[in-house]
Each structure stands twice: as structure tokens, then as C-alpha cells.
Design an enzyme around this catalytic site. Structure first.
Site, PDB file in Angstrom:
ATOM      1  N   HIS A   1      16.777 -18.127 -40.876  1.00 45.93           N
ATOM      2  CA  HIS A   1      17.562 -18.744 -39.805  1.00 45.93           C
ATOM      3  C   HIS A   1      16.603 -19.562 -38.939  1.00 45.93           C
ATOM      4  O   HIS A   1      16.407 -19.318 -37.758  1.00 45.93           O
ATOM      5  CB  HIS A   1      18.313 -17.679 -38.999  1.00 45.93           C
ATOM      6  CG  HIS A   1      19.321 -16.916 -39.835  1.00 45.93           C
ATOM      7  ND1 HIS A   1      18.977 -16.192 -40.948  1.00 45.93           N
ATOM      8  CD2 HIS A   1      20.667 -16.800 -39.722  1.00 45.93           C
ATOM      9  CE1 HIS A   1      20.062 -15.651 -41.484  1.00 45.93           C
ATOM     10  NE2 HIS A   1      21.107 -16.010 -40.770  1.00 45.93           N
TER      11      HIS A   1
ATOM     12  N   SER B   1      20.949 -10.582 -44.196  1.00 47.08           N
ATOM     13  CA  SER B   1      20.776 -11.934 -43.656  1.00 47.08           C
ATOM     14  C   SER B   1      19.439 -12.527 -44.078  1.00 47.08           C
ATOM     15  O   SER B   1      19.345 -13.698 -44.412  1.00 47.08           O
ATOM     16  CB  SER B   1      20.855 -11.909 -42.125  1.00 47.08           C
ATOM     17  OG  SER B   1      22.133 -11.489 -41.703  1.00 47.08           O
TER      18      SER B   1
ATOM     19  N   PHE C   1      12.976 -14.177 -33.469  1.00 44.92           N
ATOM     20  CA  PHE C   1      12.506 -12.869 -33.033  1.00 44.92           C
ATOM     21  C   PHE C   1      11.075 -12.591 -33.479  1.00 44.92           C
ATOM     22  O   PHE C   1      10.543 -11.512 -33.198  1.00 44.92           O
ATOM     23  CB  PHE C   1      13.525 -11.790 -33.389  1.00 44.92           C
ATOM     24  CG  PHE C   1      14.839 -12.112 -32.744  1.00 44.92           C
ATOM     25  CD1 PHE C   1      14.890 -12.369 -31.378  1.00 44.92           C
ATOM     26  CD2 PHE C   1      15.993 -12.268 -33.471  1.00 44.92           C
ATOM     27  CE1 PHE C   1      16.074 -12.744 -30.761  1.00 44.92           C
ATOM     28  CE2 PHE C   1      17.183 -12.648 -32.863  1.00 44.92           C
ATOM     29  CZ  PHE C   1      17.229 -12.884 -31.501  1.00 44.92           C
TER      30      PHE C   1
ATOM     31  N   HIS D   1     -11.901   4.346 -14.829  1.00 42.76           N
ATOM     32  CA  HIS D   1     -11.257   3.798 -16.030  1.00 42.76           C
ATOM     33  C   HIS D   1     -12.037   2.641 -16.654  1.00 42.76           C
ATOM     34  O   HIS D   1     -12.358   2.690 -17.835  1.00 42.76           O
ATOM     35  CB  HIS D   1      -9.836   3.327 -15.699  1.00 42.76           C
ATOM     36  CG  HIS D   1      -9.228   2.460 -16.763  1.00 42.76           C
ATOM     37  ND1 HIS D   1      -8.645   2.974 -17.886  1.00 42.76           N
ATOM     38  CD2 HIS D   1      -9.149   1.098 -16.882  1.00 42.76           C
ATOM     39  CE1 HIS D   1      -8.220   1.964 -18.656  1.00 42.76           C
ATOM     40  NE2 HIS D   1      -8.513   0.828 -18.067  1.00 42.76           N
TER      41      HIS D   1
ATOM     42  N   ARG E   1      16.413 -18.995 -47.891  1.00 38.66           N
ATOM     43  CA  ARG E   1      16.390 -17.521 -47.821  1.00 38.66           C
ATOM     44  C   ARG E   1      16.892 -16.936 -49.139  1.00 38.66           C
ATOM     45  O   ARG E   1      16.408 -15.916 -49.608  1.00 38.66           O
ATOM     46  CB  ARG E   1      17.196 -16.992 -46.631  1.00 38.66           C
ATOM     47  CG  ARG E   1      18.661 -17.329 -46.658  1.00 38.66           C
ATOM     48  CD  ARG E   1      19.447 -16.669 -45.523  1.00 38.66           C
ATOM     49  NE  ARG E   1      20.805 -17.169 -45.492  1.00 38.66           N
ATOM     50  CZ  ARG E   1      21.856 -16.490 -45.061  1.00 38.66           C
ATOM     51  NH1 ARG E   1      21.712 -15.275 -44.582  1.00 38.66           N
ATOM     52  NH2 ARG E   1      23.055 -17.024 -45.063  1.00 38.66           N
TER      53      ARG E   1
ATOM     54  N   ARG F   1      19.023 -20.697 -43.271  1.00 42.67           N
ATOM     55  CA  ARG F   1      20.277 -19.975 -43.499  1.00 42.67           C
ATOM     56  C   ARG F   1      21.181 -20.784 -44.425  1.00 42.67           C
ATOM     57  O   ARG F   1      21.889 -20.224 -45.257  1.00 42.67           O
ATOM     58  CB  ARG F   1      20.996 -19.754 -42.168  1.00 42.67           C
ATOM     59  CG  ARG F   1      22.403 -19.195 -42.295  1.00 42.67           C
ATOM     60  CD  ARG F   1      23.030 -18.950 -40.932  1.00 42.67           C
ATOM     61  NE  ARG F   1      24.310 -18.281 -41.043  1.00 42.67           N
ATOM     62  CZ  ARG F   1      25.493 -18.900 -41.060  1.00 42.67           C
ATOM     63  NH1 ARG F   1      25.548 -20.210 -40.954  1.00 42.67           N
ATOM     64  NH2 ARG F   1      26.613 -18.215 -41.172  1.00 42.67           N
TER      65      ARG F   1
ATOM     66  N   ASP G   1      25.696 -19.193 -33.921  1.00 43.67           N
ATOM     67  CA  ASP G   1      25.133 -18.106 -33.108  1.00 43.67           C
ATOM     68  C   ASP G   1      24.427 -18.644 -31.864  1.00 43.67           C
ATOM     69  O   ASP G   1      24.128 -17.877 -30.941  1.00 43.67           O
ATOM     70  CB  ASP G   1      24.214 -17.213 -33.936  1.00 43.67           C
ATOM     71  CG  ASP G   1      25.010 -16.148 -34.703  1.00 43.67           C
ATOM     72  OD1 ASP G   1      26.177 -15.905 -34.327  1.00 43.67           O
ATOM     73  OD2 ASP G   1      24.468 -15.572 -35.643  1.00 43.67           O
TER      74      ASP G   1
ATOM     75  N   GLU H   1      11.552  -5.270 -34.358  1.00 40.06           N
ATOM     76  CA  GLU H   1      10.759  -6.360 -34.919  1.00 40.06           C
ATOM     77  C   GLU H   1       9.264  -6.151 -34.696  1.00 40.06           C
ATOM     78  O   GLU H   1       8.446  -6.337 -35.610  1.00 40.06           O
ATOM     79  CB  GLU H   1      11.178  -7.696 -34.291  1.00 40.06           C
ATOM     80  CG  GLU H   1      12.637  -8.083 -34.553  1.00 40.06           C
ATOM     81  CD  GLU H   1      13.629  -7.409 -33.624  1.00 40.06           C
ATOM     82  OE1 GLU H   1      13.204  -6.708 -32.675  1.00 40.06           O
ATOM     83  OE2 GLU H   1      14.842  -7.571 -33.834  1.00 40.06           O
TER      84      GLU H   1
END
Lengths: 680, 680
Positions: free
Chosen positions: B475, B391, B451, B267, B364, B534, B483, B425
Site C-alpha cells: 500500500h 493485505s 506504518f 545514572h 504485493r 495495492r 483509506d 509493527e
């Protein structure tokens, strides 16, 4: 109770979950009612008829684990915990999402009694559950004896479309199927809705076929509001202990809301007073918000049965302890996360003068040499690699590969202390989190350092949860050479250090590597990343005092008899460059101190007196690390120099790259000379 | 040529690939021979019989795209490019993996002519290819007219086990199936081996079943060394333009190596002189290393056919241009990545005094208002979100959802300018990279800022490739509120800024948001991350000069008539806190300047005179950003104060959190007062 009455009670029990969720979201003016409403029957059946737990003792080691992977449905879990009798009073549900409440927006382990893991980032709860089921299987294989099934529990997961779209669901479910984690039972809340609307436009998988392709038992076409069907499906899932099971439950999001059910508006916002009033009418629910009717409260209360279950287990365990006292003691030690007392001396014994750790070796090799001892001493070490064992050097002679067919015990279950996770970095990291959450193990896993990017949010979750997980990140710089810029980390040491509660160690030779391992094992309030070289590194001589000082994160490695005119600070493979520069400076009559700083975070936790003794105020500083320099500016100060690499690497042999990018003793010496002269 | 001779020639052509790969790896003393050897027949068939390309012009817009997703097999691609006639002479193959060579360890776009994307991090090449196929489909739907198929090419991928184990393969292949990307054709090098050994222990998927579950055409059980079978499979793949195709080719890794073939030792390491000599004997290959026999060279040379293919297309395009001059001009403008001249004035027109961007809105929302104009003006904007459209506010009135059934053109192909990527994502980010690589689009996509961890390595790859991809990360702090800590970014602004070539903008109000969008569109040498709130943010009044100064990354937003005694530096939602603190300080007789620094990287690219005019040397500095403070220490200096958050957040309403963590005007003013006093 006759059947119709029992069914009526079941319905009322499910509706109690709905109303607690809806009313709490309404009071908080924020939250996600849709998922709890859609999963109410699934929850009622699982928690009232199958889940083996004891609300009075969330830490009972053989409890079934329950993971709400779609963590935004947190109110479902809080309602379940409250109703079954955990220490979560109604007042806490009324404080949903408020500061200092035990009911945060998403479930958090060690905040709310009975919450097994922190969920929210989609897919990771499922991965944690795979880790828990793996831990159970491996512990059972190690500790159970004929007639003594002291480790014997299921791991249940609720998950949604979002979890199944996430790539990590593929990684961990593929592995779970291959490993035959038969006591993992997942209930899929298939409501056809995600935030952007009807999922058909972006998620048209034949999910049952997908999971069958992973070797799972799939029970599909279950009406997720039909308690009897769910009950039977869970029974079938439990019966097949050779394969994990996915139960696909067709549900209606926001079920029970007269006008909003089935739409995505019900996902993440309060229903509003009118809708809730209409819902009370429709469902015949006369109780006020946060009022649980006595019959429902009684039907939900799991405390008596929970005490009974744990008592039975205690009796079983007492018999086991009587027969296998050492095994019992070791299992309990492991479940409590206690290290054996001999650990310190074992590691120190590795550092003898003639140790191979004192040779010129790569720190990845030093890590393997250290693990040769540790894995033998610590049965709780569960090693692994994301298909780079021979590169990360995470496997040792005592490693028993869970993956290999020969390592199956007589119950047909995989056994071992080493997992080839496959090319699944994120899955590996999140599974390791689940293993740590289950208890009984200290997981460590390897990949190339750059691919910590893939697993990054799982490292962050371990940091947030303060769980002991060790990441062995090798090939830690351009020093990996010809493979080029894609695997060469540049920004990673810096950015990993910026995750709160995460500890990053970048040792410079074999001795520091062994000490870093010791520190990692002892850091029980968060993850540790060990950044290790591919290439051989020059070993340093140290006094006993210096060896002790390594643990302080930064220390004087090589000093000058004179008061230093400049301090050279380095980590890992750049320490030998700093040391060579210091020698050259010394020959030129400039007194230079070399500070090795394998763990910046730990160094800055030391008191000011110690820090000043290492980095004397007023003496100019130069840092060298083969990565972004911005991170080092606070260390060297405004007048200092940070040498490193603020661009991506190149493909070439390591030596050529270090020269190309000016990371040489000559360059360091010249820059340091400039600094010392300016200062004087 | 008769059939036996042709077959013999095919074999020699495949073996030429093998020997170039083996000899180059041997000379470099590093590299991966196994994959090129195993895929030699697949490559021979695809590149000699199907791939439509012109070696003289790697930029021909309608060429077929080829992606080597298992990028460690780079020598296969270099051999193909050399043999077919790209500007990659043998001397470059002899310099494989050496500094400044055109043949780096892994393929790099814009380094080697004919390389379409930089691969190595597994799974991402496949994702890029999905992006390329998506771009082709959408451009074709927009620009092709009856009888004028000016956008009409396939995207081919070679991939290995590693790519298929990675989670991103699930994300992008699920989406590719849903979107019906019928001109995507993937050839799976199913050699049963990965680095840890036989994959059966960690990868037992029924891969054909898995891909059928995604809605793909799967052609399985192909002998990957049988040219005829491969040829037919590719023909069948091309014939089905409604579904992407996976061709599963059973291969032997290192095929041709007499003793090492089929094992994992082949390999990632040179074969060694003895094995290579034996291989020459076995395969009857008498040519010296790097010698291509003339018959083989002739059989591989694709220049004549390539010129012919492009010439035919040029003729077609000339007819198209004659009939549809505006469409043709617009398509070419887009493929060249040129922005319309009106962009600047369009954005500036948004900033009129009565603009909704001047209201108190979340950034946003300001982004969405800006996009309302931009999406109308720029057909090349391909928007999207990882299932958070409502969102992230990435969708606008002019958004046409590719996912929606009604947006299918008469050829049955999805059309549109907006993609709901699903909860994917990483897949989204890597698909966006592929879209940007294809050309014709500026992709932007949204998710919650935290994220970006999931997509992080794809953001890094865009930075490494210097491609224009825009990440809308909303956010952006604890300001998201209830949250809680899982989605609340703490370290992300800092760590995204540390990725070389990546630009991070965190605007403080509507005006800065519009300017940030302009900067993002103009930053054509890397990705941009827009960090957006947000919550609603107070708008600031600005002079025309100040509006211009926003583009410099940092500027004086609110000044004092006196010489400032302290400078308050902030970004995003914390600017209004700094401004309130400055007012309070002013009322107390302390002259405080407010600097808004929406893009730290761009500010530090300005000349020293400008930087000093904004941050006067000697005036104490205080920074405030709701994230890790270590990043800000170089900005405020040793004597300065960096206010922020060095721990994870909490679940509570935003205002409560700001107070809880001391991120208030009162606290800023008190700290600034201390600073100003110490200094004076």
C-alpha cells in the site's frame, strides 16, 4: 414511553447505525462494516444517554470529547454525527470515501464537524484521548473555582484489539493510570477478531488484569450488545473520578450480518447485496438504504438537548466571568489559541546585548533560557520530556511538575504545567497531539533527536491535522559525542523536513534559538521540531536586520565586502565551522559568504528575489550539516558541494568525531576553494 | 572452598564489575556507572553460575544469548566480557568511549566480541531477545530429534525501568507470552530511578501483575543484591520452559557509592575521584583502577568451562551429523547465512514468458507469487505480518503459522515459518532484528508502508547492525485509495532511502518484484524495504539484458530509436504513467526514454559510465513518483522537473486521486514536452 417500547426504540436506534454503515460501505464498494456493526449498542448507549455535546456547535469548549480510536470504523462516527444533528447531511454519507466528501475513509478532524481527532493509525486515538483528558484535568485545576466548574467534561474512547496490541497503548495507559485521569472512559470493543483471524494466536493478554496493573478501574465481562449493562458500566465509570476506566465489552464483529457476523471477512470489505438483504430481513428493517425512519430520526436527534446543555454552561460561564473576569478571558484566549500580544516583545527583549543567550552555550541551554521567559508569560505552555528533562533542558524554574505528589489541588487532582512523560517518546508525542486538539495548551516535549523515530508517526499526525505541537529534539548530531551511533542522528534532520506541514528549525546559537521558539509558537498550522545541540556553540553578532531575517529561514550571517566567490550554507553547530572556513578563505583572498539556514522549509517559502539575494545565482555553493548530504544537493545545485555524513556515527568525544569525519573548517575551506577556483 | 569463602569471592567478583565500570567511566569522563553498579550481583550470578558460553568462540551457535537491553550500562557488559576471557583486553576498557575502541558508549554487535546486539534505544534489546528466543524455539522444533537436542539454549536479558515504560516492551512481551517462549529469562533491574528522578511519579505500574497478564512466570520481590536469591530465581526460571520468566530484582542504583547510591545523579555521569576513593574504602577494594586482583581474575575466568561446554556440544553435534547429515548440513548453512546455490535459477525460472508474474497484478501479489517459490526453497525464510497477512500477501501455501495451535511439536513447542505478530509493527521489526542476530533465519515481515514510521528505529538499528531483515511494505502510495491520508505514504520512500545501509526497492511490475526479492535476499549487510502496490500494475516486456539490468537499480526500460530528447524516470506504479507519457510524446515526434529506477541507492552505487548510459548528461530529465519531490531533485538536476506529491493525500478511489493530483500521463507528457522544448 413504556419500558418495552423504549427498549425497542433503543434497538432500532442501534440498527440505524448498522444500516447506515453497511449501506455506505456497500455504495462506496470499500470500507469497514464489521466494527460499526459490533459497536452499535455501545454507541447508542454512550451517545444517546451520556455524551454531553451540542451538534450545532462542535466547538463548544466544555463538550465531552469522543474519540474513535479504531478509526477504520469511521462510518459509525459519521452515522452518529448525522443522526444526532451535526452538519453532516445524508448526501455526505452517500459520498462515503469519495473525493472532497466530508466522510473520508478514516475520521479527520477539521474535515467533518464533530470529529475530534484524525484516527486510523492504531493506538494513537487512545493516546490523543489521554492528552485530552490530561488537558481537561489541568485546565480544571487551573481555572475552576468553588462553585464554578467551568471546565468539567469527560473524554470517551472506543478502541479495539488493535489499539491494545500497539505499544503506545501501554505507554499512555500506564501514564494515565499514574496521573489518575479519572474522567477518561474507554470502551473496549472486544470482538476477538483481528485481520489475521482469531486473536487468540497472537494476543492472549488478560487485558483487565493488565489495566488493573496500571491503576485503572476495570469493568469487565460486559455484554457489548446489552444496552442496560453498558449503561450501568458507563455510569460506574463516571462515578469514579480518581481513576480512568476501561469497560471491556464482549462483542460480535459484524453483529447483525446473518452469515458473516463473528468472522474476519466482515472487517474490511462490503457485505454484498445478498447479505445485506438477509440482514434487513433478520433485523426487520424495512427502510431503504440511507433512509432513516422518522421515529428513529426523532429518537436520535440531540439538537434540543445539546442546545440546552450548552446554554446551561453559558450561564455558568457568565457567572464565572462576572466573578473572575481575568481568568475567564485568559481561558477563552487559550481555548482560541491566541498568543498574548506581548510575546514578540518578550522574546526580542531576551536578545539584549548582555543577554546570556549571547554567550557560548549549547542551543539546548539557549532553549531553556528562552523558556524561562516564555513559560512565565504563557500559561498555555505545557512542557515535558520523555524522561530526559535534565538533558533536554525542557524544565524551567516556573515548571510545576504534574507528576509530583505536592502538585495536587484540593480536589485531589494533579495540577501543573510540566509533565514527565516517562520513557515514552511516541506516547508523549501523541498525548501532546491530544492536548493540542483539546485546546487551551501549546504542548512542547523533549527527547533525544534520534528518538523522534519512535514518535515519528505522531509528528506526522500533527502535521496532517495541522496542530501546533513543539518537539524539543536535543543532542542533534554526532556532537553529542561518546554515547555513540545509536543516539546520534544522521538522517533525521533531512527526513523530518520531508514531512509536509512540519517545520524543522536547527538554530546555530542563542539568538537563533530564541527566534526559532518564536517561530514555533507562531506556526499554528502544524508541528515544529527544534533541533538543538548538546555542545556549546559560538555566538554570532548580528544587526537588527539580520535578527529579523532569521525568521525567513535562511539569511546572510557573515558577508564579504567583495562579491562573494563562494557561498557557505550551514545549520546549527556547523555554522561556526562555516564561519571559520570563511575567515580562512578571506585571509587567503577568497571572498566567501556565510548563510545560516536554520529552517530550510521557511527559506524556500520566501519569494525568489529574497532567495536570490541570499544565494546569488551563479555563485558556487557549499553546504555543511552533520547529516545525510542528499538532502542538500538541491540547495547547492549540480556544481555545488554538500558536506556531511552519509554513514552512521561513532562513539568518541565530539571534537574527535568532527575531525574523524572531516567536518572541520580546514576541510570546508579546502572544498570551497576548489569550488571557487573551478568557477572562476 | 568453604561457603563463607565462596560468598566472599562472589562479593569480590561483583565488586570487580563495579570498579571496572566506575573507573572506566571516570577515565572517559563520560558514561553511566549507576546501572552496572546496581546490577553487579545479578551479573555475577548469571554469568558465573548459569550462562553457557565460550569466550574463545563468541560465534558458537548453541551458546546462551545475553542481551543488555539497558545498553547505557555498557561497562557492565565490557567488564563481564573482559573478566570471563573474551578478546577484550584491559587496554580496551581503558579506552572506553574513545574513537576506534572496542568499547563504544553503548554495546555494538560485531564491534566487541561477545556482544549479541546493539542496544541503547530502550526496549529494543528486549525485543531482540524475544526474537532470539523465538529463533531458538523454531530451530529446535525443526532440527532437534529425540536424543539430539542440538539447538538448546537460553536467552537472558537485563532490562531497566526505561525498557518497561517503552511501548515496545508491551508488544513483544505480550507476544512472547502468547507464543510461550519458555527459554527467555529477563532480569528486571528495579531501582525505582529514571533520569527525571523517582519513577513513582510517572511509572506506577504493578509490573509483576502486568507480566502475569501476559502469561509469563513472574518471580518478584527478589533482592537484587542477594546472590543466593538471584541464583534460585534463575534456576526456577530455567525450570519453567513453557513460559517466559521475569525476575524482578529490587536494586539500588549506584550500589556501592557511599553518598551517591540510590540517586539519579549516579545514572549518567562519572562519580568523581572523591566518591570513588570513598567507595574503595567502604568496599575494602585495594586494587588500583583497572587492576583485577588475581583471585578475582581466576574466579571470573570462564575459558576452561567454556571450552568444555562447546566441546560437549561439538560431540553431540557430531553424533547428530552422523545420524542426520542433511539436517546438520542445512542447519549449519543457515547459521552461516549462506543462500542455497539454486536461488538465482529458481528466481529466474519464475520469469518465464507465461509466468503469472507477467500479468497485470499488484506488486504485493507479485511478491506473494515470488514467495510461493522462495518459501518452499528457503527454510530459513521466517515470514510474518503485523496483522495484515491478507493485505500484505506475505503468507503463502507453504507458510506454517507459528501462532496456530495445531503447529505445536510433540515437545509442546510452537513450530512453523510464519508469525502473525499482531498489530505490533515496531515489535515485529525489532523481533526480526533479533531473529536475524540469532542466525538461522532471514526474517521478512509486512505492514502498510506508512506504518514503517512505527517501526522506523528498528529498521535503522538493522541498518546500523548491518543485518539482513526484509520489510514488505505494501500500500505504497495514494494508489491505496479510499483509506485516505493516514495510511497513504508521501514522504516514506524518500525518508527510508536516507537511512544509511538500508535499501529501498519499489518495483514497477511482477518481474521487477521478483528481482527485488532476489536483491533483498542477497543484501546481507543491511535491511531491505520492498515498497509494493495495492493496485494492479501493467507488466512490461523486457529483454534478457534488461532483466539483468534491473539489479543495477535503474535501467532503460523503454527507449526511442532516436537520441532521446527527454528522459522520464519513475518508480513503481508511476512507471506505467511514464511509459504512457513516452508513447504520447513519441506520437508527437518527441523522443522520450523511460528509465525505471526501482532502487535509487543501488543505481547511484554503479559506476559513472553506467549511470551516464542510463541518464545521458545533457538530456533533460523528468521524474515521477507519488511522493515528496525534493528527494528527486538531485536526480533530475536543476533544469529538470520532479513530479510527485508534496502534500498529504485524500480519501478517494485511486484513479480519482491520481487525476486529482495531476499524476497522469497527460501531465507528464506536457511537462516533458516543455522540458524538451526548452532544451532544444
Amino acid at each position: 414511553m413504556n419500558a418495552p417500547d423504549r427498549m425497542k426504540q433503543d434497538v432500532r436506534c442501534a440498527n440505524a447505525l448498522r444500516f447506515l454503515a453497511v449501506d455506505a460501505v456497500e455504495k462506496a464498494k470499500s470500507g469497514h462494516p464489521g466494527a460499526p456493526m459490533g459497536m452499535a449498542e455501545m454507541a447508542e448507549v454512550l451517545w444517546r444517554r451520556h455524551l454531553r455535546h451540542n451538534p450545532a456547535n462542535p466547538g463548544w469548549v466544555d463538550r465531552d470529547r469522543f474519540v474513535l480510536s479504531n478509526g477504520h470504523g469511521s462510518m459509525l462516527l459519521y452515522a452518529l454525527l448525522h443522526l444526532t444533528g451535526y452538519a453532516l447531511p445524508l448526501a455526505q454519507l452517500q459520498q462515503f470515501r469519495q473525493l472532497h466528501a466530508l466522510t473520508p475513509g478514516h475520521p479527520e478532524v477539521d474535515v467533518t464537524p464533530g470529529v475530534e481527532t484524525t484516527t486510523g493509525p492504531l493506538g494513537q486515538g487512545l493516546a490523543n484521548a489521554v492528552g485530552m483528558a490530561l488537558a481537561e484535568q489541568l485546565l480544571a485545576a487551573s481555572y475552576n473555582r468553588d462553585g464554578h466548574a467551568v471546565v468539567d467534561h469527560y473524554t470517551y474512547v472506543f478502541l479495539g484489539d488493535g489499539c491494545l496490541m500497539e505499544g503506545i497503548s501501554h505507554e499512555v495507559c500506564s501514564l494515565a493510570g499514574t496521573l489518575g485521569l479519572g474522567k477518561l472512559i474507554c470502551l473496549y470493543d472486544d470482538n476477538g477478531i483481528s485481520i489475521d483471524g482469531d486473536v487468540a494466536g497472537w494476543f492472549a493478554d488478560d487485558t483487565p488484569a493488565r489495566f488493573r496493573a496500571y491503576g485503572w478501574q476495570v469493568i469487565d465481562n460486559i455484554d457489548g450488545h446489552d444496552a442496560t449493562a453498558i449503561d450501568q458500566a458507563i455510569a460506574d465509570a463516571k462515578a469514579d473520578t480518581a481513576r480512568p476506566t476501561l469497560i471491556c465489552c464482549k462483542t460480535v464483529i459484524g453483529k447483525g450480518a446473518p452469515t458473516k457476523a463473528g468472522g474476519h471477512d466482515v472487517h474490511g470489505a462490503p457485505l454484498g447485496a445478498d447479505e445485506i438483504a438477509a440482514m434487513r430481513d433478520t433485523l426487520g428493517w424495512t427502510a431503504a438504504p440511507f433512509e432513516v425512519p422518522p421515529d428513529v430520526a426523532g429518537a436520535w436527534d440531540a439538537r434540543t438537548r445539546g442546545r440546552q446543555l450548552e446554554t446551561e454552561w453559558n450561564t455558568r460561564f457568565a457567572h464565572y466571568r462576572a466573578t473572575y473576569p481575568d481568568l475567564a478571558a485568559d481561558l477563552m484566549r487559550r481555548m482560541q489559541g491566541e498568543l498574548p500580544e506581548s510575546l514578540e516583545s518578550d522574546v526580542m527583549a531576551l536578545l539584549a546585548d548582555n543577554s546570556p543567550l549571547r554567550q557560548k552555550i549549547a542551543t539546548r541551554k539557549a532553549s531553556q533560557l528562552t523558556l524561562e521567559t516564555l513559560v512565565g508569560e504563557l500559561p498555555e505552555l505545557l512542557g515535558g520530556s520523555a524522561d530526559l528533562s535534565g538533558s533536554n533542558l525542557t524544565n524551567v524554574k516556573a515548571s510545576v511538575w504534574v507528576n509530583h505528589a505536592e502538585n495536587v489541588n484540593k480536589a485531589g487532582k494533579k495540577a501543573g504545567n510540566y509533565v514527565s512523560y516517562g520513557v515514552r517518546e511516541f506516547g508523549m508525542a501523541a498525548i501532546m497531539n491530544g492536548v493540542a486538539l483539546h485546546g487551551g495548551f501549546i504542548p512542547y516535549g523533549g527527547t533525544f533527536m534520534t528518538f523522534s523515530d519512535y514518535s515519528r508517526n505522531a509528528i506526522r499526525m500533527a502535521a496532517l491535522m495541522r496542530k501546533r505541537v513543539i518537539h524539543v529534539l536535543t543532542h542533534d548530531s554526532i556532537g553529542l559525542g561518546e554515547d555513540g551511533p545509536t543516539p546520534q542522528p544522521i538522517e533525521h534532520a533531512a527526513t523530518l523536513r520531508l514531512i509536509p506541514n512540519n517545520r524543522v528549525w536547527r538554530p546555530c546559537d542563542g539568538v537563533e534559538t530564541a527566534v526559532a521558539w518564536l517561530a514555533a509558537l507562531r506556526h499554528d498550522s502544524g508541528p515544529t521540531c527544534l533541533l538543538l545541540s548538546r555542545q556549546g556553540l559560538t555566538p554570532f553578532a548580528r544587526s537588527a536586520q539580520q535578527i529579523v531575517a532569521i525568521r525567513r529561514g535562511g539569511y546572510v550571517l557573515a558577508d564579504t565586502p567583495a562579491i562573494p566567490e563562494v557561498v557557505l550554507i550551514a545549520t546549527g553547530s556547523e555554522v561556526e565551522i562555516a564561519a571559520a572556513a570563511a575567515r580562512a578563505l578571506g585571509e587567503g583572498g577568497v571572498a566567501a559568504r556565510v548563510v545560516s539556514m536554520p529552517c530550510v522549509e521557511v527559506f524556500y517559502e520566501q519569494d525568489a528575489a529574497y532567495r536570490d539575494s541570499v544565494l546569488p545565482p551563479g555563485v558556487p555553493r557549499l553546504s555543511i550539516e552533520a547529516g545525510v548530504t542528499w538532502f542538500w544537493r538541491p540547495v547547492v545545485g549540480e556544481s555545488g558541494v554538500a558536506l556531511g555524513l552519509d554513514r552512521f556515527g561513532e562513539s568518541a568525544p565530539a571534537d574527535a568525531l568532527y575531525r574523524h569525519f572531516g567536518l572541520t573548517a580546514e576541510h570546508v575551506a579546502a572544498a570551497a576553494l576548489g569550488l571557487a577556483r573551478v568557477q572562476s
